[in-house]
Write an enzyme that holds these catalytic residues in place. Structure first.
Site, mmCIF file in Angstrom:
data_model
loop_
_atom_site.group_PDB
_atom_site.id
_atom_site.type_symbol
_atom_site.label_atom_id
_atom_site.label_comp_id
_atom_site.label_asym_id
_atom_site.label_seq_id
_atom_site.Cartn_x
_atom_site.Cartn_y
_atom_site.Cartn_z
ATOM 1 N N CYS A 124 1.202 18.326 10.528
ATOM 2 C CA CYS A 124 0.346 19.322 9.849
ATOM 3 C C CYS A 124 -0.043 20.455 10.791
ATOM 4 C CB CYS A 124 -0.900 18.650 9.285
ATOM 5 S SG CYS A 124 -0.493 17.536 7.931
ATOM 6 N N ASN A 149 -4.013 13.847 0.088
ATOM 7 C CA ASN A 149 -2.812 13.078 0.447
ATOM 8 C C ASN A 149 -2.235 12.341 -0.759
ATOM 9 O OD1 ASN A 149 -5.155 11.431 0.720
ATOM 10 N ND2 ASN A 149 -4.135 10.033 2.110
ATOM 11 N N GLU A 179 -3.086 18.262 3.913
ATOM 12 C CA GLU A 179 -2.930 19.650 4.363
ATOM 13 C C GLU A 179 -1.645 20.248 3.810
ATOM 14 O OE1 GLU A 179 -3.507 16.915 6.090
ATOM 15 O OE2 GLU A 179 -4.643 17.274 7.918
ATOM 16 N N CYS A 182 -2.668 15.621 11.721
ATOM 17 C CA CYS A 182 -1.549 15.031 12.468
ATOM 18 C C CYS A 182 -0.664 16.143 13.042
ATOM 19 C CB CYS A 182 -0.736 14.112 11.551
ATOM 20 S SG CYS A 182 0.274 14.983 10.338
ATOM 21 N N GLU A 233 0.491 9.453 -1.518
ATOM 22 C CA GLU A 233 1.339 8.423 -0.916
ATOM 23 C C GLU A 233 2.394 7.931 -1.901
ATOM 24 O OE1 GLU A 233 -1.317 5.495 0.771
ATOM 25 O OE2 GLU A 233 -1.914 6.894 2.363
ATOM 26 N N CYS A 261 0.848 14.588 3.392
ATOM 27 C CA CYS A 261 -0.505 14.769 3.923
ATOM 28 C C CYS A 261 -1.280 15.756 3.045
ATOM 29 C CB CYS A 261 -0.453 15.315 5.338
ATOM 30 S SG CYS A 261 0.005 14.089 6.576
#
Ligand code: THU
Length: 155
Positions: free
Chosen positions: A109, A61, A74, A106, A63, A72
């Site tokens: 994803c 991830n 993934e 999530c 940010e 994310c």
């Protein structure tokens, strides 16, 4: 009226119970936690994807101070597969979090995995790894039943 029930099936493993290849993928994903840039949530997530030629592609991830821009783990791994390994297909996906119980991808994803399974004409195997337990399942439909897909657009 017709009641439709959808069941999902996961298998829970301990690391020691995995095959040699799966241990390698889990260790690669664990190692990729260091690629996480997560100063805001302080929650590291990583992803290791095994391709059909055995190669492993990593993601973590990423940010941003502008929170909605966060990527994310993934998504970063899938984008790397699409951009750096064009023509290859995905065999197995490991998603790693440094807490005891595995975290589940999530919704965003899950929908991304659905797209890649559709475009690669196959279901992927998934390993969700925490510090102790590992959950295994086949196909993102397990976590995203009745998914929206390109099949809906074309019907
Ligand atoms: N995160 C992922 O990398 N993958 C998911 O499937 C869920 C959440 C990240 C995004 C954010 O950097 C952090 O976890 C906390 O939400």
């Amino acid at each position: 009226m017709n009641k439709i029930e959808i069941q999902i099936e996961l298998t829970q493993y301990l690391f020691e119970e995995l095959s040699v290849d799966d241990k390698e993928l889990i260790l690669a994903s664990k190692n990729a936690l260091k690629l996480s840039h997560s100063p805001y949530s302080k929650f590291k997530v990583s992803c290791a994807i095994r391709l059909d030629n055995g190669q492993i592609v990593l993601g973590a991830n990423q940010e941003n101070a502008s929170y909605p821009m966060c990527l994310c783990a993934e998504g970063t791994a899938l984008a790397a597969v699409a951009s750096q390994y064009h023509g290859r297909t995905i065999e197995k996906v490991a998603i790693h979090v440094p807490i005891d119980t595995p975290a589940s991808p999530c919704g965003f994803c899950r929908q991304s995995f659905k797209e890649y399974e559709t475009r690669m004409h196959k279901k992927f195997d998934y390993l969700l790894a925490g510090n102790t337990d590992i959950y295994c399942f086949q196909g993102i439909d397990t976590l995203l039943p009745l998914a929206f897909s390109s099949a809906d657009l074309n019907s």
